[in-house]
Motif scaffolding. Structure first.
Motif, PDB file in Angstrom:
ATOM      1  N   THR A 151       0.820  -1.210   0.000  1.00  0.00           N
ATOM      2  CA  THR A 151       0.000   0.000   0.000  1.00  0.00           C
ATOM      3  C   THR A 151       0.851   1.255   0.000  1.00  0.00           C
ATOM      4  N   GLY A 152       1.938   1.245   0.775  1.00  0.00           N
ATOM      5  CA  GLY A 152       2.808   2.417   0.831  1.00  0.00           C
ATOM      6  C   GLY A 152       3.396   2.756  -0.522  1.00  0.00           C
ATOM      7  N   ASP A 153       3.904   1.741  -1.225  1.00  0.00           N
ATOM      8  CA  ASP A 153       4.443   1.968  -2.570  1.00  0.00           C
ATOM      9  C   ASP A 153       3.358   2.474  -3.512  1.00  0.00           C
ATOM     10  N   ALA A 154       2.164   1.895  -3.408  1.00  0.00           N
ATOM     11  CA  ALA A 154       1.068   2.285  -4.302  1.00  0.00           C
ATOM     12  C   ALA A 154       0.671   3.736  -4.100  1.00  0.00           C
ATOM     13  N   VAL A 155       0.588   4.168  -2.851  1.00  0.00           N
ATOM     14  CA  VAL A 155       0.230   5.561  -2.565  1.00  0.00           C
ATOM     15  C   VAL A 155       1.311   6.505  -3.083  1.00  0.00           C
ATOM     16  N   THR A 156       2.575   6.157  -2.846  1.00  0.00           N
ATOM     17  CA  THR A 156       3.687   6.995  -3.311  1.00  0.00           C
ATOM     18  C   THR A 156       3.713   7.053  -4.833  1.00  0.00           C
ATOM     19  N   ALA A 157       3.522   5.891  -5.478  1.00  0.00           N
ATOM     20  CA  ALA A 157       3.530   5.843  -6.942  1.00  0.00           C
ATOM     21  C   ALA A 157       2.410   6.694  -7.530  1.00  0.00           C
ATOM     22  N   THR A 158       1.216   6.577  -6.946  1.00  0.00           N
ATOM     23  CA  THR A 158       0.079   7.358  -7.432  1.00  0.00           C
ATOM     24  C   THR A 158       0.331   8.851  -7.260  1.00  0.00           C
ATOM     25  N   ALA A 159       0.890   9.216  -6.104  1.00  0.00           N
ATOM     26  CA  ALA A 159       1.177  10.631  -5.840  1.00  0.00           C
ATOM     27  C   ALA A 159       2.186  11.180  -6.848  1.00  0.00           C
ATOM     28  N   TRP A 160       3.238  10.402  -7.149  1.00  0.00           N
ATOM     29  CA  TRP A 160       4.227  10.837  -8.136  1.00  0.00           C
ATOM     30  C   TRP A 160       3.576  11.012  -9.509  1.00  0.00           C
ATOM     31  N   CYS A 161       2.779  10.046  -9.917  1.00  0.00           N
ATOM     32  CA  CYS A 161       2.139  10.120 -11.236  1.00  0.00           C
ATOM     33  C   CYS A 161       1.217  11.322 -11.335  1.00  0.00           C
ATOM     34  N   VAL A 162       0.396  11.531 -10.320  1.00  0.00           N
ATOM     35  CA  VAL A 162      -0.530  12.660 -10.325  1.00  0.00           C
ATOM     36  C   VAL A 162       0.244  13.978 -10.335  1.00  0.00           C
ATOM     37  N   GLY A 163       1.299  14.062  -9.500  1.00  0.00           N
ATOM     38  CA  GLY A 163       2.093  15.282  -9.442  1.00  0.00           C
ATOM     39  C   GLY A 163       2.776  15.591 -10.765  1.00  0.00           C
ATOM     40  N   ILE A 164       3.394  14.575 -11.371  1.00  0.00           N
ATOM     41  CA  ILE A 164       4.059  14.768 -12.664  1.00  0.00           C
ATOM     42  C   ILE A 164       3.040  15.163 -13.727  1.00  0.00           C
ATOM     43  N   GLY A 165       1.876  14.511 -13.702  1.00  0.00           N
ATOM     44  CA  GLY A 165       0.846  14.809 -14.682  1.00  0.00           C
ATOM     45  C   GLY A 165       0.335  16.240 -14.567  1.00  0.00           C
ATOM     46  N   ILE A 166       0.108  16.709 -13.343  1.00  0.00           N
ATOM     47  CA  ILE A 166      -0.390  18.077 -13.139  1.00  0.00           C
ATOM     48  C   ILE A 166       0.649  19.096 -13.595  1.00  0.00           C
ATOM     49  N   VAL A 167       1.907  18.877 -13.209  1.00  0.00           N
ATOM     50  CA  VAL A 167       2.974  19.795 -13.622  1.00  0.00           C
ATOM     51  C   VAL A 167       3.088  19.828 -15.146  1.00  0.00           C
ATOM     52  N   GLY A 168       3.087  18.640 -15.764  1.00  0.00           N
ATOM     53  CA  GLY A 168       3.192  18.569 -17.220  1.00  0.00           C
ATOM     54  C   GLY A 168       2.023  19.243 -17.910  1.00  0.00           C
ATOM     55  N   TYR A 169       0.811  19.012 -17.419  1.00  0.00           N
ATOM     56  CA  TYR A 169      -0.384  19.597 -18.032  1.00  0.00           C
ATOM     57  C   TYR A 169      -0.363  21.118 -17.947  1.00  0.00           C
ATOM     58  N   LEU A 170      -0.100  21.646 -16.745  1.00  0.00           N
ATOM     59  CA  LEU A 170      -0.096  23.092 -16.564  1.00  0.00           C
ATOM     60  C   LEU A 170       1.024  23.748 -17.374  1.00  0.00           C
ATOM     61  N   TRP A 171       2.186  23.119 -17.385  1.00  0.00           N
ATOM     62  CA  TRP A 171       3.314  23.629 -18.153  1.00  0.00           C
ATOM     63  C   TRP A 171       2.995  23.614 -19.651  1.00  0.00           C
ATOM     64  N   ALA A 172       2.418  22.514 -20.117  1.00  0.00           N
ATOM     65  CA  ALA A 172       2.091  22.398 -21.541  1.00  0.00           C
ATOM     66  C   ALA A 172       1.050  23.428 -21.955  1.00  0.00           C
ATOM     67  N   ARG A 173      -0.020  23.579 -21.180  1.00  0.00           N
ATOM     68  CA  ARG A 173      -1.058  24.541 -21.543  1.00  0.00           C
ATOM     69  C   ARG A 173      -0.531  25.970 -21.515  1.00  0.00           C
ATOM     70  N   SER A 174       0.300  26.281 -20.523  1.00  0.00           N
ATOM     71  CA  SER A 174       0.852  27.628 -20.420  1.00  0.00           C
ATOM     72  C   SER A 174       1.767  27.930 -21.607  1.00  0.00           C
ATOM     73  N   THR A 175       2.655  26.994 -21.937  1.00  0.00           N
ATOM     74  CA  THR A 175       3.585  27.197 -23.058  1.00  0.00           C
ATOM     75  C   THR A 175       2.841  27.278 -24.377  1.00  0.00           C
ATOM     76  N   PHE A 176       1.835  26.422 -24.544  1.00  0.00           N
ATOM     77  CA  PHE A 176       1.064  26.420 -25.785  1.00  0.00           C
ATOM     78  C   PHE A 176       0.316  27.742 -25.960  1.00  0.00           C
ATOM     79  N   SER A 177      -0.239  28.290 -24.878  1.00  0.00           N
ATOM     80  CA  SER A 177      -0.959  29.556 -24.967  1.00  0.00           C
ATOM     81  C   SER A 177      -0.040  30.704 -25.347  1.00  0.00           C
ATOM     82  N   LYS A 178       1.218  30.632 -24.899  1.00  0.00           N
ATOM     83  CA  LYS A 178       2.173  31.688 -25.219  1.00  0.00           C
ATOM     84  C   LYS A 178       2.688  31.610 -26.637  1.00  0.00           C
ATOM     85  N   ARG A 179       2.867  30.371 -27.143  1.00  0.00           N
ATOM     86  CA  ARG A 179       3.505  30.190 -28.457  1.00  0.00           C
ATOM     87  C   ARG A 179       2.518  30.057 -29.603  1.00  0.00           C
TER      88      ARG A 179
END
Length: 249
Positions: free
Chosen positions: A220-248
């Protein structure tokens, strides 16, 4: 035409581009299988991991299969930005979000095809998981979540790069990172410094979660950590991508 229809059109377009590029197909689908054959047949007997090496290595190689297809995604995204195709889409009133989501969905579907092929070869090599049906659903869930997170981060890297060549190079750290995790050998068998890096980098808990699910004993500990990493990376990537795309765009 709805945003959903736009995304479907962009997805179809991206798959046509992938099919016309043998190198991207090779990197995304065949390269992980070649690496599996190399490690299992050439190096497998050299690693003492407590179980059959094919059972140990398959979860890590599944993650590697996700990463190996990212270079072509970054290059394709950057090409869209630098060749003027985005301006044509704007004239055609194509949804901006559909352009990015088309790349992301195509990447995730390619990942699933690559992982399915990899698992098929693993079974031929003697892979013997103890996972239940529910455990396999968990494996699929983690793989899809990781695929979306990595795809959005790669799209952001592709948008931020100045040329398709640099966009392809920007994804190299994501390809190399699994080799410095517990994918190939247990982290505790590594030397000081590298061992700590392997233990605390994001890919190790994801691999250990897949390994636990496939062995029928998820942590369970690994699963929670893995999910948190995936969600965090996904949110950062999404926000970064949308922001860069809007500028360019």
């Amino acid at each position: 035409m709805s945003a959903k229809s736009h995304s479907t059109v962009m997805l179809r377009r991206n798959f046509k581009h992938i099919a016309r590029n043998p190198v991207s197909v090779f990197n995304a689908v065949l390269m992980p299988i070649i690496i599996m054959l190399m490690f299992v047949y050439m190096f497998g007997d050299a690693f003492d991991v407590g179980v059959d090496y094919i059972d140990y290595a398959t979860p890590g190689l599944m993650l590697l299969a996700v990463c190996y297809g990212l270079g072509s995604t970054a290059t394709a995204v950057n090409s869209d930005m630098t060749t003027g195709i985005i301006n044509r889409f704007k004239v055609m009133d194509v949804s901006r979000g559909a352009v990015l989501s088309g790349h992301v969905i195509a990447t995730v579907l390619t990942n699933l095809i690559a992982i399915a092929a990899l698992i098929g070869v693993a079974f031929l090599l003697g892979f013997d998981p103890s996972a239940s049906f529910v455990d396999w659903l968990g494996v699929v869930g983690i793989v899809v979540l990781l695929g979306f997170a990595a795809a959005w981060l790669t799209v952001a890297l592709g948008l931020s790069a100045k040329s398709p060549e640099t966009a392809g190079m920007a994804s190299v750290p994501l390809v190399m990172l699994p080799f410095f995790s517990s994918a190939i050998v247990p982290a505790e068998k590594m030397g000081p410094g590298l061992r700590q890096f392997a233990e605390y980098q994001p890919f190790t808990p994801i691999i250990e979660t897949l390994r636990g699910l496939l062995s029928g004993a998820p942590d369970t500990g690994d699963a929670v950590t893995a999910t948190a990493w995936c969600v965090g990376i996904g949110i950062v990537g999404y926000l970064w991508a949308r922001s860069t795309f809007s500028k360019r765009a």
